[in-house]
Motif scaffolding. Structure first.
Motif, PDB file in Angstrom:
ATOM      1  N   THR A 241       0.823  -1.204   0.000  1.00  0.00           N
ATOM      2  CA  THR A 241       0.000   0.000   0.000  1.00  0.00           C
ATOM      3  C   THR A 241       0.857   1.254   0.000  1.00  0.00           C
ATOM      4  N   LEU A 242       1.872   1.268   0.834  1.00  0.00           N
ATOM      5  CA  LEU A 242       2.769   2.418   0.883  1.00  0.00           C
ATOM      6  C   LEU A 242       3.455   2.633  -0.456  1.00  0.00           C
ATOM      7  N   ALA A 243       4.000   1.547  -1.031  1.00  0.00           N
ATOM      8  CA  ALA A 243       4.712   1.661  -2.307  1.00  0.00           C
ATOM      9  C   ALA A 243       3.779   2.130  -3.422  1.00  0.00           C
ATOM     10  N   SER A 244       2.563   1.574  -3.471  1.00  0.00           N
ATOM     11  CA  SER A 244       1.614   1.935  -4.522  1.00  0.00           C
ATOM     12  C   SER A 244       1.177   3.387  -4.401  1.00  0.00           C
ATOM     13  N   GLY A 245       0.841   3.795  -3.175  1.00  0.00           N
ATOM     14  CA  GLY A 245       0.422   5.179  -2.982  1.00  0.00           C
ATOM     15  C   GLY A 245       1.513   6.172  -3.319  1.00  0.00           C
ATOM     16  N   LEU A 246       2.748   5.837  -2.953  1.00  0.00           N
ATOM     17  CA  LEU A 246       3.862   6.737  -3.241  1.00  0.00           C
ATOM     18  C   LEU A 246       4.185   6.797  -4.730  1.00  0.00           C
ATOM     19  N   CYS A 247       3.740   5.800  -5.484  1.00  0.00           N
ATOM     20  CA  CYS A 247       3.893   5.842  -6.950  1.00  0.00           C
ATOM     21  C   CYS A 247       2.774   6.661  -7.601  1.00  0.00           C
ATOM     22  N   ILE A 248       1.556   6.520  -7.084  1.00  0.00           N
ATOM     23  CA  ILE A 248       0.396   7.163  -7.700  1.00  0.00           C
ATOM     24  C   ILE A 248       0.397   8.673  -7.473  1.00  0.00           C
ATOM     25  N   VAL A 249       0.694   9.090  -6.247  1.00  0.00           N
ATOM     26  CA  VAL A 249       0.580  10.516  -5.907  1.00  0.00           C
ATOM     27  C   VAL A 249       1.444  11.405  -6.800  1.00  0.00           C
ATOM     28  N   PRO A 250       2.742  11.109  -6.961  1.00  0.00           N
ATOM     29  CA  PRO A 250       3.539  11.980  -7.851  1.00  0.00           C
ATOM     30  C   PRO A 250       3.031  11.987  -9.290  1.00  0.00           C
ATOM     31  N   LEU A 251       2.533  10.843  -9.756  1.00  0.00           N
ATOM     32  CA  LEU A 251       2.020  10.764 -11.125  1.00  0.00           C
ATOM     33  C   LEU A 251       0.834  11.704 -11.313  1.00  0.00           C
ATOM     34  N   LEU A 252      -0.037  11.774 -10.321  1.00  0.00           N
ATOM     35  CA  LEU A 252      -1.222  12.623 -10.425  1.00  0.00           C
ATOM     36  C   LEU A 252      -0.899  14.109 -10.300  1.00  0.00           C
ATOM     37  N   LEU A 253       0.242  14.415  -9.724  1.00  0.00           N
ATOM     38  CA  LEU A 253       0.625  15.816  -9.574  1.00  0.00           C
ATOM     39  C   LEU A 253       1.366  16.351 -10.790  1.00  0.00           C
ATOM     40  N   VAL A 254       1.640  15.482 -11.764  1.00  0.00           N
ATOM     41  CA  VAL A 254       2.301  15.914 -12.993  1.00  0.00           C
ATOM     42  C   VAL A 254       1.321  16.725 -13.837  1.00  0.00           C
ATOM     43  N   SER A 255       1.762  17.836 -14.367  1.00  0.00           N
ATOM     44  CA  SER A 255       0.905  18.665 -15.214  1.00  0.00           C
ATOM     45  C   SER A 255       0.746  18.015 -16.581  1.00  0.00           C
ATOM     46  N   SER A 256      -0.483  17.668 -16.938  1.00  0.00           N
ATOM     47  CA  SER A 256      -0.746  17.017 -18.221  1.00  0.00           C
ATOM     48  C   SER A 256      -2.174  17.281 -18.644  1.00  0.00           C
ATOM     49  N   ARG A 257      -2.377  17.533 -19.922  1.00  0.00           N
ATOM     50  CA  ARG A 257      -3.720  17.746 -20.464  1.00  0.00           C
ATOM     51  C   ARG A 257      -4.360  16.436 -20.892  1.00  0.00           C
ATOM     52  N   ARG A 258      -3.601  15.367 -20.916  1.00  0.00           N
ATOM     53  CA  ARG A 258      -4.126  14.077 -21.346  1.00  0.00           C
ATOM     54  C   ARG A 258      -4.710  13.326 -20.150  1.00  0.00           C
ATOM     55  N   PRO A 259      -5.713  12.464 -20.372  1.00  0.00           N
ATOM     56  CA  PRO A 259      -6.326  11.726 -19.258  1.00  0.00           C
ATOM     57  C   PRO A 259      -5.362  10.697 -18.672  1.00  0.00           C
ATOM     58  N   LEU A 260      -4.871  10.959 -17.453  1.00  0.00           N
ATOM     59  CA  LEU A 260      -3.902  10.063 -16.827  1.00  0.00           C
ATOM     60  C   LEU A 260      -4.518   8.733 -16.421  1.00  0.00           C
ATOM     61  N   LEU A 261      -5.849   8.723 -16.210  1.00  0.00           N
ATOM     62  CA  LEU A 261      -6.487   7.474 -15.812  1.00  0.00           C
ATOM     63  C   LEU A 261      -6.294   6.399 -16.871  1.00  0.00           C
ATOM     64  N   ASN A 262      -6.400   6.767 -18.145  1.00  0.00           N
ATOM     65  CA  ASN A 262      -6.173   5.794 -19.212  1.00  0.00           C
ATOM     66  C   ASN A 262      -4.753   5.257 -19.176  1.00  0.00           C
ATOM     67  N   LEU A 263      -3.778   6.131 -18.917  1.00  0.00           N
ATOM     68  CA  LEU A 263      -2.387   5.696 -18.829  1.00  0.00           C
ATOM     69  C   LEU A 263      -2.215   4.675 -17.707  1.00  0.00           C
ATOM     70  N   ILE A 264      -2.817   4.944 -16.551  1.00  0.00           N
ATOM     71  CA  ILE A 264      -2.679   4.034 -15.415  1.00  0.00           C
ATOM     72  C   ILE A 264      -3.387   2.715 -15.690  1.00  0.00           C
ATOM     73  N   TYR A 265      -4.617   2.798 -16.213  1.00  0.00           N
ATOM     74  CA  TYR A 265      -5.414   1.594 -16.465  1.00  0.00           C
ATOM     75  C   TYR A 265      -4.803   0.730 -17.576  1.00  0.00           C
TER      76      TYR A 265
END
Length: 472
Positions: A241-265
């Protein structure tokens, strides 16, 4: 809720509240594992979990069928505290099995009300903000569970009850997502009184298939693989849980106009699963148990955050009643736990059962990875109109032209959103997946857009947007 400002992070009370709920949720087995070394845990926990999950599923079904929207905050808080205290009582005191059954049903009902309250709170916020809040809350919950498991039993018990009350009550604080708010296409009255038809349910299940199956498998796998007597399973999940959360949070804070959910999924999650499968195949047999335990806990910790955020996305879209989406999702999670717990009670954790469930998980991972390619082969993916190769300036001009055209032609906010995707060359299937609505709804919006813009085909629509001067 206000949208996440990319590149910025601001701590909110809801992070702590949701973390407290997850750390004490009595149908969430990692929360219960905080007490694994204490008292009569191994003796009572399986029966308690089964009863609480049964009550949880019954409450989820009632949530789908119930037409009364208002639920008492005091009832929710009371059940959360009473359920937590009752669980601690049967865990530390020599009470009869009947007490365990009653405690389980109270805890399951309270857990359902708490999860419903958090689901309602986050309805209306962006999918990006929901995922960010869930990831941060899971990190905090892992730390809280570890704290509960390391302090003296009397202190851990008191802390557990206090956190349960705080997590339950804080679901109503601020009301940003709002118990009085609904998705953008409905209102509070219709959300609570609309009858649920089989057609509506079938259409919703088709769109929610990925997160629902994922939640079912997560609950099934944890109740089957997570041996209550082996503290390392609990530790593996906390670390995952710690490792996954620490990976997701920085990714979501990246400035991007593209839908990041598709990238993750479609990229990150399948790749994580496929790497896990490869590692499991090449690791020597002596280390298979540790690899399977750690790897699958990591994968499902990552995936479960995504599944929960996806559920919020569907509820926010407003196409279906939020209570229907929340109740169905809770039911999928509860059923997975019931099946896994019942199998363990009946025949134990055999290698065959473990292998079957691991195989099901592998199939699910491969399906996530291959689905975009299959859709593209069937002609249901993106049409590729400049979207992949567009520069930042081109994207900005495109967005500006869409805004000007939408304002001039009187498009609604949803129609403007769909116009942007369609004008970029995306298919109805792609738009439906990004916006968490059905293809038929997308097609209906596209038809209205055609009428307002005076066009009759996608080619004319794209040409109209391309010819539209952008704002200066």
């Amino acid at each position: 809720m206000s949208k996440v400002k990319r590149g910025r992070f601001q701590l909110e009370s809801s992070y702590l509240g949701l973390a407290a709920s997850l750390a004490t949720l009595l149908v969430y087995e990692p929360a219960l594992h905080s007490f694994a070394p204490f008292g009569r845990f191994d003796e009572v926990v399986t029966l308690f979990v089964l009863c609480s999950l049964l009550a949880f599923v019954i409450a989820a079904i009632a949530l789908v069928a119930c037409r009364c929207r208002e639920r008492s905050r005091w009832l929710r808080n009371g059940l959360a505290v009473f359920g937590s205290a009752a669980f601690l009582a049967v865990l530390f005191l020599p009470l009869p099995s009947a007490a365990t059954v009653v405690a389980g049903f109270v805890a399951g009902t309270g857990s359902a009300l708490v999860m419903e309250a958090w689901g309602v709170r986050y309805r209306g916020c962006s999918i990006q903000k929901a995922l960010l809040h869930i990831a941060v809350s899971c990190i905090l919950a892992a730390l809280l569970m570890n704290l509960i498991g390391t302090v003296p039993p009397a202190v851990s018990g008191a802390l557990f009850v206090i956190l349960a009350l705080a997590g339950s009550d804080m679901a109503s604080w601020g009301a940003e997502g709002g118990e009085n708010e609904v998705g953008e296409t409905g209102n509070a009255a219709s959300d609570s009184r609309a009858a649920v038809s089989w057609k509506t349910l079938r259409s919703m299940l088709a769109g929610l298939a990925e997160p629902l199956i994922g939640l079912f498998l997560f609950s099934l796998m944890f109740s089957t693989l997570g041996d209550h007597r082996v503290y390392l399973y609990y530790l593996s999940f906390l670390l995952g849980t710690l490792a996954s959360g620490l990976c997701i949070v920085p990714l979501l804070l990246v400035s991007s106009r593209r839908p990041l959910l598709n990238l993750i999924y479609q990229v990150i999650l399948p790749l994580l699963g496929l790497v896990l499968i490869v590692v499991a195949l090449v690791v020597p047999a002596d280390f298979q148990g540790a690899v399977s335990r750690s790897g699958f806990m990591l994968f499902f910790a990552f995936a479960s955050m995504l599944f929960c955020a996806s559920v919020v996305g569907y509820a926010t879209a407003g196409e279906f009643p939020a209570r229907l989406i929340l109740g169905t999702s809770m039911g999928a999670y509860g059923l997975g736990g019931i099946v896994g717990t019942a199998i363990v009670m009946g025949g134990g954790r055999t290698d065959l059962i473990t292998s079957i469930f691991l195989a099901l998980t592998c199939i699910y991972i491969v399906a996530l990875a291959l689905r975009p390619s299959v859709l593209a082969w069937l002609g249901k993916g993106s049409l590729g109109f400049g979207a992949a190769a567009a520069t930042a300036d081109e994207e900005q001009r495109h967005e500006s032209s869409v805004d000007v055209l939408a304002s001039r032609c009187g498009l609604t906010e949803r129609e403007r959103e769909i116009l942007g995707h369609v004008a970029a060359g995306h298919s109805s299937s792609h738009v439906a997946r990004v916006l968490f609505i059905s293809e038929s709804t997308v097609r209906g919006h596209v038809h209205h857009i055609y009428q307002k813009l005076g066009v009759s085909s996608r080619e004319e629509l794209i040409a109209r947007v391309t010819a539209e001067p952008s704002e200066k």
